[in-house]
Motif scaffolding. Structure first.
Motif, PDB file in Angstrom:
ATOM      1  N   PRO A   1     109.801  41.247  -2.505  1.00 48.01           N
ATOM      2  CA  PRO A   1     109.683  39.847  -3.593  1.00 48.01           C
ATOM      3  C   PRO A   1     110.857  39.885  -4.229  1.00 48.01           C
ATOM      4  O   PRO A   1     111.121  38.785  -4.977  1.00 48.01           O
ATOM      5  CB  PRO A   1     108.597  40.577  -4.517  1.00 48.01           C
ATOM      6  CG  PRO A   1     108.233  42.216  -4.554  1.00 48.01           C
ATOM      7  CD  PRO A   1     108.834  42.191  -3.152  1.00 48.01           C
ATOM      8  N   ASP A   2     111.820  40.827  -4.314  1.00 46.33           N
ATOM      9  CA  ASP A   2     113.041  40.722  -5.011  1.00 46.33           C
ATOM     10  C   ASP A   2     114.131  40.696  -3.963  1.00 46.33           C
ATOM     11  O   ASP A   2     113.823  41.100  -2.812  1.00 46.33           O
ATOM     12  CB  ASP A   2     113.119  41.808  -5.874  1.00 46.33           C
ATOM     13  CG  ASP A   2     112.407  42.048  -7.092  1.00 46.33           C
ATOM     14  OD1 ASP A   2     112.059  41.380  -7.674  1.00 46.33           O
ATOM     15  OD2 ASP A   2     111.582  43.062  -6.481  1.00 46.33           O
ATOM     16  N   ILE A   3     115.240  40.092  -4.324  1.00 46.60           N
ATOM     17  CA  ILE A   3     116.424  40.098  -3.249  1.00 46.60           C
ATOM     18  C   ILE A   3     117.186  41.327  -3.530  1.00 46.60           C
ATOM     19  O   ILE A   3     117.593  41.693  -4.682  1.00 46.60           O
ATOM     20  CB  ILE A   3     117.269  38.782  -3.331  1.00 46.60           C
ATOM     21  CG1 ILE A   3     116.488  37.648  -3.153  1.00 46.60           C
ATOM     22  CG2 ILE A   3     118.532  39.043  -2.558  1.00 46.60           C
ATOM     23  CD1 ILE A   3     117.370  36.142  -2.955  1.00 46.60           C
ATOM     24  N   CYS A   4     117.444  42.207  -2.655  1.00 48.80           N
ATOM     25  CA  CYS A   4     118.231  43.396  -2.690  1.00 48.80           C
ATOM     26  C   CYS A   4     118.896  43.563  -1.790  1.00 48.80           C
ATOM     27  O   CYS A   4     119.196  42.961  -0.722  1.00 48.80           O
ATOM     28  CB  CYS A   4     117.067  44.550  -2.352  1.00 48.80           C
ATOM     29  SG  CYS A   4     115.420  44.449  -3.297  1.00 48.80           S
ATOM     30  N   SER A   5     120.151  44.428  -2.168  1.00 51.88           N
ATOM     31  CA  SER A   5     121.229  44.985  -1.149  1.00 51.88           C
ATOM     32  C   SER A   5     120.883  46.365  -0.925  1.00 51.88           C
ATOM     33  O   SER A   5     119.875  46.904  -1.153  1.00 51.88           O
ATOM     34  CB  SER A   5     122.510  44.833  -2.063  1.00 51.88           C
ATOM     35  OG  SER A   5     122.202  45.899  -3.083  1.00 51.88           O
ATOM     36  N   LEU A   6     121.254  46.586   0.352  1.00 51.02           N
ATOM     37  CA  LEU A   6     120.804  47.898   0.778  1.00 51.02           C
ATOM     38  C   LEU A   6     122.052  48.948   0.597  1.00 51.02           C
ATOM     39  O   LEU A   6     123.050  48.563   1.027  1.00 51.02           O
ATOM     40  CB  LEU A   6     120.598  47.644   2.368  1.00 51.02           C
ATOM     41  CG  LEU A   6     119.397  46.960   2.855  1.00 51.02           C
ATOM     42  CD1 LEU A   6     119.372  46.875   4.203  1.00 51.02           C
ATOM     43  CD2 LEU A   6     117.942  47.712   2.263  1.00 51.02           C
ATOM     44  N   GLU A   7     121.711  50.044  -0.102  1.00 42.83           N
ATOM     45  CA  GLU A   7     122.719  51.015  -0.459  1.00 42.83           C
ATOM     46  C   GLU A   7     122.400  52.207   0.320  1.00 42.83           C
ATOM     47  O   GLU A   7     121.335  52.638   0.367  1.00 42.83           O
ATOM     48  CB  GLU A   7     122.731  51.312  -1.831  1.00 42.83           C
ATOM     49  CG  GLU A   7     122.669  50.068  -2.852  1.00 42.83           C
ATOM     50  CD  GLU A   7     124.202  49.210  -2.768  1.00 42.83           C
ATOM     51  OE1 GLU A   7     124.970  49.759  -2.680  1.00 42.83           O
ATOM     52  OE2 GLU A   7     124.396  48.133  -3.233  1.00 42.83           O
ATOM     53  N   ASP A   8     123.394  52.924   0.979  1.00 44.37           N
ATOM     54  CA  ASP A   8     123.136  54.150   1.964  1.00 44.37           C
ATOM     55  C   ASP A   8     122.868  55.299   0.704  1.00 44.37           C
ATOM     56  O   ASP A   8     123.646  55.281  -0.390  1.00 44.37           O
ATOM     57  CB  ASP A   8     124.465  54.450   2.598  1.00 44.37           C
ATOM     58  CG  ASP A   8     124.221  53.472   3.752  1.00 44.37           C
ATOM     59  OD1 ASP A   8     123.435  53.424   4.487  1.00 44.37           O
ATOM     60  OD2 ASP A   8     125.384  52.697   3.844  1.00 44.37           O
TER      61      ASP A   8
END
Ligand code: IMP
Ligand code: MG
Length: 174
Positions: free
Chosen positions: A167-174
């Protein structure tokens, strides 16, 4: 330890909802009484379009397009084709709805395709703009957010078809 990247919230559902309401107010101001055709770009824009039109309290139509790429020419290795539009565009006030403008190539291609069909007017509404990687200039008439040069998922945006349901806009972090 999992090797799956961790989604980190960049734009919360509350911030998205606020932006959607603002965009709907701008669109209402410009299209009230015009019976526009809103064209969503699949798949990414489906959630944004669905939320946006709930705030548009006047008659409108919606349709969808998708851009399919396939190998085929030996020169470029890729040919793109717009698929899906069933509504007659000629003379209509068309508002293209996109999730995110990145290089600008997708939106530019679909705008060219629509323009050839002689709409009465043609504008672009995008939830997000990632200007860092632009290869083709695109005028965004209604914009939600300018975002950093990161890969984003959620609220319709995917990585290999996953994460669209966040439901949120997320960045993908390793
Ligand atoms: P373009 O590079 O502007 O042609 O964008 C192509 C498509 O890539 C857009 O329609 C988006 O659906 C998708 N896209 C661009 N940036 C992202 C991202 O950060 N996450 C997920 N999809 C993206
Ligand atoms: Mg897309």
């Amino acid at each position: 330890m999992s090797s799956e990247p961790e989604p980190r919230i960049l734009i919360s559902r509350k911030e998205i909802a606020t932006a959607v309401e603002r965009l709907a107010a701008e669109i209402t101001r410009d299209y009230l009484g015009k019976y526009p055709l809103l064209v969503g770009i699949l798949k990414g824009a489906f959630m944004f379009l669905a939320d946006l039109i709930r705030h548009l309290d006047f008659p409108l139509e919606i349709d969808f397009v998708r851009l399919s790429s396939y190998g085929g020419t030996k020169s470029s290795g890729k040919v793109s084709q717009v698929q899906g539009l069933l509504t007659l565009v000629k003379g209509r006030d068309v508002l293209l709805i996109e999730d995110i403008v990145d290089t600008g190539l997708t939106t530019g291609f679909i705008l060219d395709y629509l323009r050839k069909q002689m709409p009465g007017s043609l504008k672009l509404c995008a939830l997000a703009d990632k200007p860092a990687r632009r290869r083709r200039p695109v005028v965004i008439d209604y914009l939600g957010f300018t975002v950093p040069n990161k890969f984003l998922v959620g609220y319709g945006l995917d990585l290999d078809e996953k994460y669209r349901n966040l439901p949120d806009i997320c960045s993908l972090e390793d």
